[in-house]
Write a protein that holds these residues in place. Structure first.
Motif, PDB file in Angstrom:
ATOM      1  N   PHE A 190      -9.472  11.979   0.297  1.00  0.00           N
ATOM      2  CA  PHE A 190      -8.139  12.550   0.505  1.00  0.00           C
ATOM      3  C   PHE A 190      -7.967  13.747  -0.419  1.00  0.00           C
ATOM      4  CE2 PHE A 190      -6.973  10.708  -3.493  1.00  0.00           C
ATOM      5  CZ  PHE A 190      -7.654   9.497  -3.533  1.00  0.00           C
ATOM      6  N   GLU A 202     -11.783   1.996   0.148  1.00  0.00           N
ATOM      7  CA  GLU A 202     -12.903   2.261  -0.769  1.00  0.00           C
ATOM      8  C   GLU A 202     -12.956   1.208  -1.874  1.00  0.00           C
ATOM      9  OE1 GLU A 202     -12.765   6.409  -1.929  1.00  0.00           O
ATOM     10  OE2 GLU A 202     -13.506   7.042   0.049  1.00  0.00           O
ATOM     11  N   ASP A 203     -11.795   0.782  -2.342  1.00  0.00           N
ATOM     12  CA  ASP A 203     -11.760  -0.290  -3.338  1.00  0.00           C
ATOM     13  C   ASP A 203     -12.334  -1.590  -2.771  1.00  0.00           C
ATOM     14  OD1 ASP A 203     -10.787   1.100  -5.434  1.00  0.00           O
ATOM     15  OD2 ASP A 203      -8.845   0.091  -5.528  1.00  0.00           O
ATOM     16  N   TRP A 207       6.151  13.458  -8.322  1.00  0.00           N
ATOM     17  CA  TRP A 207       6.738  12.154  -8.632  1.00  0.00           C
ATOM     18  C   TRP A 207       5.807  11.033  -8.183  1.00  0.00           C
ATOM     19  CZ3 TRP A 207       7.865   7.786  -5.983  1.00  0.00           C
ATOM     20  CH2 TRP A 207       8.571   6.813  -6.711  1.00  0.00           C
ATOM     21  N   ARG A 208       5.284  11.155  -6.960  1.00  0.00           N
ATOM     22  CA  ARG A 208       4.428  10.106  -6.403  1.00  0.00           C
ATOM     23  C   ARG A 208       3.143   9.956  -7.205  1.00  0.00           C
ATOM     24  NH1 ARG A 208       0.332  10.454  -2.722  1.00  0.00           N
ATOM     25  NH2 ARG A 208      -0.161   8.556  -1.550  1.00  0.00           N
ATOM     26  N   ALA A 236       4.001   1.653  -0.990  1.00  0.00           N
ATOM     27  CA  ALA A 236       5.193   1.564  -1.854  1.00  0.00           C
ATOM     28  C   ALA A 236       5.652   2.950  -2.300  1.00  0.00           C
ATOM     29  CB  ALA A 236       4.885   0.690  -3.068  1.00  0.00           C
ATOM     30  N   SER A 237       4.720   3.810  -2.673  1.00  0.00           N
ATOM     31  CA  SER A 237       5.128   5.130  -3.192  1.00  0.00           C
ATOM     32  C   SER A 237       5.761   5.972  -2.088  1.00  0.00           C
ATOM     33  CB  SER A 237       3.945   5.863  -3.826  1.00  0.00           C
ATOM     34  OG  SER A 237       3.032   6.298  -2.847  1.00  0.00           O
ATOM     35  N   ASP A 288       8.377  15.889  -4.798  1.00  0.00           N
ATOM     36  CA  ASP A 288       8.056  14.545  -4.283  1.00  0.00           C
ATOM     37  C   ASP A 288       6.634  14.156  -4.650  1.00  0.00           C
ATOM     38  OD1 ASP A 288      10.479  14.222  -3.039  1.00  0.00           O
ATOM     39  OD2 ASP A 288       9.752  14.746  -1.027  1.00  0.00           O
ATOM     40  N   THR A 341       2.648   3.801  -8.381  1.00  0.00           N
ATOM     41  CA  THR A 341       2.673   2.954  -7.181  1.00  0.00           C
ATOM     42  C   THR A 341       1.834   3.540  -6.039  1.00  0.00           C
ATOM     43  OG1 THR A 341       4.737   3.978  -6.461  1.00  0.00           O
ATOM     44  CG2 THR A 341       4.912   1.912  -7.674  1.00  0.00           C
ATOM     45  N   SER A 342       1.236   4.715  -6.270  1.00  0.00           N
ATOM     46  CA  SER A 342       0.330   5.270  -5.264  1.00  0.00           C
ATOM     47  C   SER A 342      -1.097   4.889  -5.630  1.00  0.00           C
ATOM     48  CB  SER A 342       0.476   6.795  -5.206  1.00  0.00           C
ATOM     49  OG  SER A 342      -0.682   7.355  -4.628  1.00  0.00           O
ATOM     50  N   VAL A 343      -1.715   4.113  -4.750  1.00  0.00           N
ATOM     51  CA  VAL A 343      -3.081   3.644  -4.998  1.00  0.00           C
ATOM     52  C   VAL A 343      -4.021   4.827  -5.204  1.00  0.00           C
ATOM     53  CG1 VAL A 343      -4.864   2.084  -4.147  1.00  0.00           C
ATOM     54  CG2 VAL A 343      -2.533   1.854  -3.293  1.00  0.00           C
ATOM     55  N   ALA A 344      -3.862   5.825  -4.340  1.00  0.00           N
ATOM     56  CA  ALA A 344      -4.772   6.970  -4.364  1.00  0.00           C
ATOM     57  C   ALA A 344      -4.637   7.768  -5.658  1.00  0.00           C
ATOM     58  CB  ALA A 344      -4.507   7.869  -3.167  1.00  0.00           C
ATOM     59  N   SER A 362       3.841   8.095 -10.238  1.00  0.00           N
ATOM     60  CA  SER A 362       4.680   6.898 -10.082  1.00  0.00           C
ATOM     61  C   SER A 362       3.973   5.607 -10.483  1.00  0.00           C
ATOM     62  CB  SER A 362       5.127   6.764  -8.621  1.00  0.00           C
ATOM     63  OG  SER A 362       3.999   6.466  -7.797  1.00  0.00           O
ATOM     64  N   LEU A 420       1.324  11.489   2.343  1.00  0.00           N
ATOM     65  CA  LEU A 420       1.836  10.597   1.311  1.00  0.00           C
ATOM     66  C   LEU A 420       1.538   9.128   1.619  1.00  0.00           C
ATOM     67  CD1 LEU A 420       5.333  12.255   0.665  1.00  0.00           C
ATOM     68  CD2 LEU A 420       3.115  12.837  -0.309  1.00  0.00           C
ATOM     69  N   ALA A 421       0.814   8.861   2.703  1.00  0.00           N
ATOM     70  CA  ALA A 421       0.537   7.470   3.061  1.00  0.00           C
ATOM     71  C   ALA A 421      -0.958   7.212   3.291  1.00  0.00           C
ATOM     72  CB  ALA A 421       1.334   7.071   4.299  1.00  0.00           C
ATOM     73  N   PRO A 423      -3.726   8.595   2.256  1.00  0.00           N
ATOM     74  CA  PRO A 423      -4.605   8.509   1.076  1.00  0.00           C
ATOM     75  C   PRO A 423      -4.585   7.131   0.420  1.00  0.00           C
ATOM     76  CG  PRO A 423      -3.433  10.584   1.059  1.00  0.00           C
ATOM     77  CD  PRO A 423      -2.836   9.773   2.179  1.00  0.00           C
ATOM     78  N   ASP A 424      -3.441   6.465   0.469  1.00  0.00           N
ATOM     79  CA  ASP A 424      -3.365   5.140  -0.155  1.00  0.00           C
ATOM     80  C   ASP A 424      -4.123   4.095   0.670  1.00  0.00           C
ATOM     81  OD1 ASP A 424      -1.843   6.016  -2.371  1.00  0.00           O
ATOM     82  OD2 ASP A 424      -0.026   5.994  -1.149  1.00  0.00           O
ATOM     83  N   ARG A 470     -12.052   6.536  -9.750  1.00  0.00           N
ATOM     84  CA  ARG A 470     -12.070   5.298  -8.976  1.00  0.00           C
ATOM     85  C   ARG A 470     -13.487   5.031  -8.455  1.00  0.00           C
ATOM     86  NH1 ARG A 470      -8.525   2.423  -5.990  1.00  0.00           N
ATOM     87  NH2 ARG A 470      -6.848   3.574  -6.958  1.00  0.00           N
ATOM     88  N   GLN A 516       9.261   4.754  -1.691  1.00  0.00           N
ATOM     89  CA  GLN A 516      10.067   5.232  -2.829  1.00  0.00           C
ATOM     90  C   GLN A 516      10.396   6.728  -2.708  1.00  0.00           C
ATOM     91  OE1 GLN A 516       7.284   3.815  -5.731  1.00  0.00           O
ATOM     92  NE2 GLN A 516       8.461   1.980  -6.202  1.00  0.00           N
ATOM     93  N   VAL A 517       9.436   7.492  -2.195  1.00  0.00           N
ATOM     94  CA  VAL A 517       9.712   8.924  -1.977  1.00  0.00           C
ATOM     95  C   VAL A 517      10.853   9.080  -0.973  1.00  0.00           C
ATOM     96  CG1 VAL A 517       8.798  11.038  -0.913  1.00  0.00           C
ATOM     97  CG2 VAL A 517       7.464   9.849  -2.661  1.00  0.00           C
ATOM     98  N   THR A 546       0.831  -1.213   0.000  1.00  0.00           N
ATOM     99  CA  THR A 546       0.000   0.000   0.000  1.00  0.00           C
ATOM    100  C   THR A 546       0.865   1.264   0.000  1.00  0.00           C
ATOM    101  OG1 THR A 546      -1.836  -1.098   1.108  1.00  0.00           O
ATOM    102  CG2 THR A 546      -1.708   1.296   1.348  1.00  0.00           C
ATOM    103  N   VAL A 562      -6.817   4.855   2.452  1.00  0.00           N
ATOM    104  CA  VAL A 562      -8.225   5.201   2.237  1.00  0.00           C
ATOM    105  C   VAL A 562      -8.702   4.701   0.868  1.00  0.00           C
ATOM    106  CG1 VAL A 562      -9.789   7.159   1.906  1.00  0.00           C
ATOM    107  CG2 VAL A 562      -8.173   7.156   3.819  1.00  0.00           C
ATOM    108  N   ALA A 563      -7.863   4.877  -0.151  1.00  0.00           N
ATOM    109  CA  ALA A 563      -8.238   4.405  -1.494  1.00  0.00           C
ATOM    110  C   ALA A 563      -8.440   2.891  -1.470  1.00  0.00           C
ATOM    111  CB  ALA A 563      -7.170   4.798  -2.510  1.00  0.00           C
ATOM    112  N   ASN A 564      -7.612   2.194  -0.711  1.00  0.00           N
ATOM    113  CA  ASN A 564      -7.778   0.746  -0.615  1.00  0.00           C
ATOM    114  C   ASN A 564      -9.069   0.365   0.112  1.00  0.00           C
ATOM    115  OD1 ASN A 564      -5.617  -0.359  -2.046  1.00  0.00           O
ATOM    116  ND2 ASN A 564      -4.196   0.049  -0.368  1.00  0.00           N
TER     117      ASN A 564
END
Lengths: 457, 166
Positions: free
Chosen positions: B160, A372-373, B74-75, A221-222, B71, B80-83, B78, A362-363, A365-366, B121, A225-226, A219, A368-370
């Motif tokens: 978000f 909702e998915d 880039w994200r 990963a981005s 940043d 790799t960001s689900v959102a 990328s 940067l974390a 939101p990912d 989405r 990577q940042v 979840t 939350v998106a999951n």
């Protein structure tokens, strides 16, 4: 099918057969949501807020216990009260703001007035009212919640009277609250700035996620990577992170399962020097000993069933969950820190919090998106069961492991392993308590229905 | 309008910024900002009181250089960001532009904005709105953004937010 039989078909909890399953209706059925409101949120202890959020006489904050709007108010003597935010006359809200200071709460509709303890102090034009004597026999104060108590500055309430004491309810999980409260000599406080977001998914997605180490590398990963990009570019102004170097750290993750639905996840911190608390390490050792100070530097996520979580990893976050429907949840989130924290440490704490935890971070939101998915996918009603809730089963041991022993903790179960173990057994206490409370509530409904039926014949 | 820049040039910069955001031409969007720019989306402290110090209260986003925005760009791209996958379609609108020149020669520009967001989405749409304050500085022939403060009036966040929806 009768409600109790349906309920029992929603969770399979079979330790002997090494099975634990959660039915998907738990996340998507409006009847289940109604059970949760009546028999969990309106029937057990729920978290309201921090005492430090209402520091002065007549300060108040508003929140919810299940579907009930409530007010936490400090009276002129400094005593805290919790009452239902609904005028006794026609039901209007008497407090409209999230936070405020008011000596009197006057209903704007007909002018009934209450003091900051919730006592009715004025009924407009009472002398001319022509009320019969029966009216004067009624209690016109705002309705107090049945149970209201604090532990180390964390405030909880229950609409039902038949609950154990708060200390008993929190049980061994208290140790993790102590570890937060003890970080400041005068306790902890919320950083100014109130952030609330809503997501289109069930509240238990968040309940699970707080003690879910399995999702992190996929979840987020981005985010990872940042952090790697930042190390390469060496830009001066971007926040530091405890997760820097997470790929190479070989870190462990452990969990403790507690009674009454609570759970904690803990682990090594890849880069402890990035913690806002780091400069305070020596003084924390002096105040609390080496072991407790060391545990303050472990990452720790605490989930207090049903509605409160504290995550101390990228920064320190307090979360309060408010289920809105089976498919919608509101999250009130706070950055917390020790009172009297040094300015530079506080700045660092805030930057790290914004970087990771905000709905603009940067974390989160990912996550939350999951959620909702997941909720969207759960529309596939013909699929009955979630898979994989037995992950970690073979690593989990009854009672304390050596880490629990080190801190004198007596959890119901303990687990330790590499981060890749991705334990999901830490979700089990919540589902057990979920089942226990709803079952008790439905039984009570049933016996009440029997009594009513007997009365009718 | 005093100095070397007209109100039309100022407005054009704000419109161009909105256009680049909506077109996902975010490298060009970043180029509008000075490397040491301040980017600030403060949180609300009370109903009508914003957090006024980013070092003692929370912000949705706060950076003191372009690095943090880089940043985010880039994200978002990328994969790799689900959102951010798929990215929403957005439409920024900027209006009510007023401009005053500071003693330093920089221009303080206040405006109102809204951003319509179609979330691919969830197949749902929502709108964020508020006010911008840009601080613009001359960089040769061009204007660059030295500071951008975004006040988000409807801060009950749907899901978000990121730089492309405010």
């Amino acid at each position: 099918m009768d409600a109790l039989a349906r309920l029992r078909g929603l969770i399979i909890d079979d330790p002997q057969g090494k099975d634990f399953r959660v039915h998907r209706d738990v996340f998507r059925d409006p009847d289940v949501f109604d059970w949760e409101m009546r028999h969990i949120f309106e029937a057990t202890w729920v978290f309201l807020g921090l005492e430090s959020q209402v520091p002065s006489a007549h300060d108040y904050m508003t929140t919810f216990i299940g579907r009930h709007p409530v007010v936490v108010s400090r009276d002129d003597k400094g005593e805290l009260h919790c009452f239902i935010n609904s005028c006794r006359h026609r039901g209007a809200l008497v407090c409209h703001r999230a936070f405020g200071n008011r000596k009197y709460h006057v209903c704007q509709y007909h002018g009934w007035a209450y003091d900051s303890s919730g006592r009715n102090v004025h009924l407009k034009d009472r002398e001319q009212a022509g009320y019969p004597p029966s009216f004067d026999k009624e209690d016109h104060d705002l309705v107090k919640v049945r149970k209201f108590a604090g532990y180390r500055g964390f405030l909880f309430a229950s609409l039902a009277a038949d609950v154990p004491s708060l200390e008993e309810h929190l049980g061994e999980a208290r140790w993790f609250l102590d570890l937060i409260a003890d970080q400041g000599e005068e306790g902890v406080e919320c950083v100014p700035g109130r952030i609330v977001f809503r997501y289109r998914a069930n509240w238990k997605m968040q309940l699970e996620n707080a003690v879910d180490p399995y999702h992190f590398t996929s979840t987020h990963a981005s985010y990872i990577q940042v952090l790697e990009r930042r190390q390469k570019s060496a830009a001066a102004d971007v926040p530091t992170s405890i997760y820097t170097n997470i790929r190479n750290a070989g870190i462990r993750r452990g969990s403790f399962a507690f009674a009454r639905g609570h759970a904690a996840m803990w682990g090594d911190t890849p880069s402890p020097q990035a913690r806002a608390l780091f400069p305070s390490y020596e003084s924390l050792v002096a105040r609390h000993g080496e072991v407790r100070a060391r545990w303050m530097f472990h990452t720790r996520n605490l989930s207090l069933f049903p509605n409160m979580q504290i995550a101390e990893n990228a920064s320190l976050q307090l979360r309060v969950m408010r289920p809105l429907s089976a498919g919608a949840t509101e999250m009130a989130i706070w950055c917390i820190g020790p009172k009297g924290e040094a300015a530079e440490a506080r700045r660092q704490r805030i930057r790290q919090y914004e970087d990771f935890f905000n709905p603009s971070g940067l974390a989160t939101p990912d996550d939350v998106a999951n959620y909702e998915d997941c909720q969207s996918g759960l529309a596939a009603w013909s699929i009955a069961w979630q898979q994989g809730h037995v992950r970690g089963f073979e690593a989990s041991v009854a009672g304390a492991d050596r880490f629990a022993d080190e801190i004198g903790l007596q959890p119901e179960r303990s687990l330790i392993g590499p981060v890749e173990l991705g334990d999901e057994t830490a979700f089990h206490p919540a589902y057990r308590e979920w089942l226990r409370l709803i079952e008790a509530g439905l039984r009570e409904d049933e016996s009440r229905a029997h009594v009513a039926a007997r009365g009718a014949t | 309008m005093s100095g070397a820049f007209s109100i039309d040039q100022v407005a054009d910069l704000l419109y161009r910024e909105a256009w680049l955001l909506d077109q996902q031409r975010w490298k060009e969007w970043l180029d509008l900002f000075a490397p040491d720019c301040r980017f600030w989306v403060p949180a609300w402290n009370q109903d009508h009181e914003l957090v006024d110090d980013p070092d003692t209260g929370l912000s949705f986003i706060y950076y003191e250089s372009r690095g943090g925005l880089e940043d985010r760009v880039w994200r978002a791209k990328s994969g790799t960001s689900v959102a951010s996958t798929p990215l929403p379609r957005t439409c920024h609108q900027v209006t009510n532009i007023r401009c005053e020149e500071e003693a330093s020669g920089r221009l303080r520009v206040r405006s109102a904005w809204n951003c319509h967001i179609f979330d691919l989405r969830a197949k749902e749409q929502h709108t964020f709105f508020g006010h911008y304050t840009h601080l613009l500085a001359a960089d040769g022939e061009k204007l660059r953004i030295a500071e951008k403060k975004i006040v988000l009036q409807n801060d009950l966040i749907t899901g978000f937010i990121d730089f492309y929806c405010v």
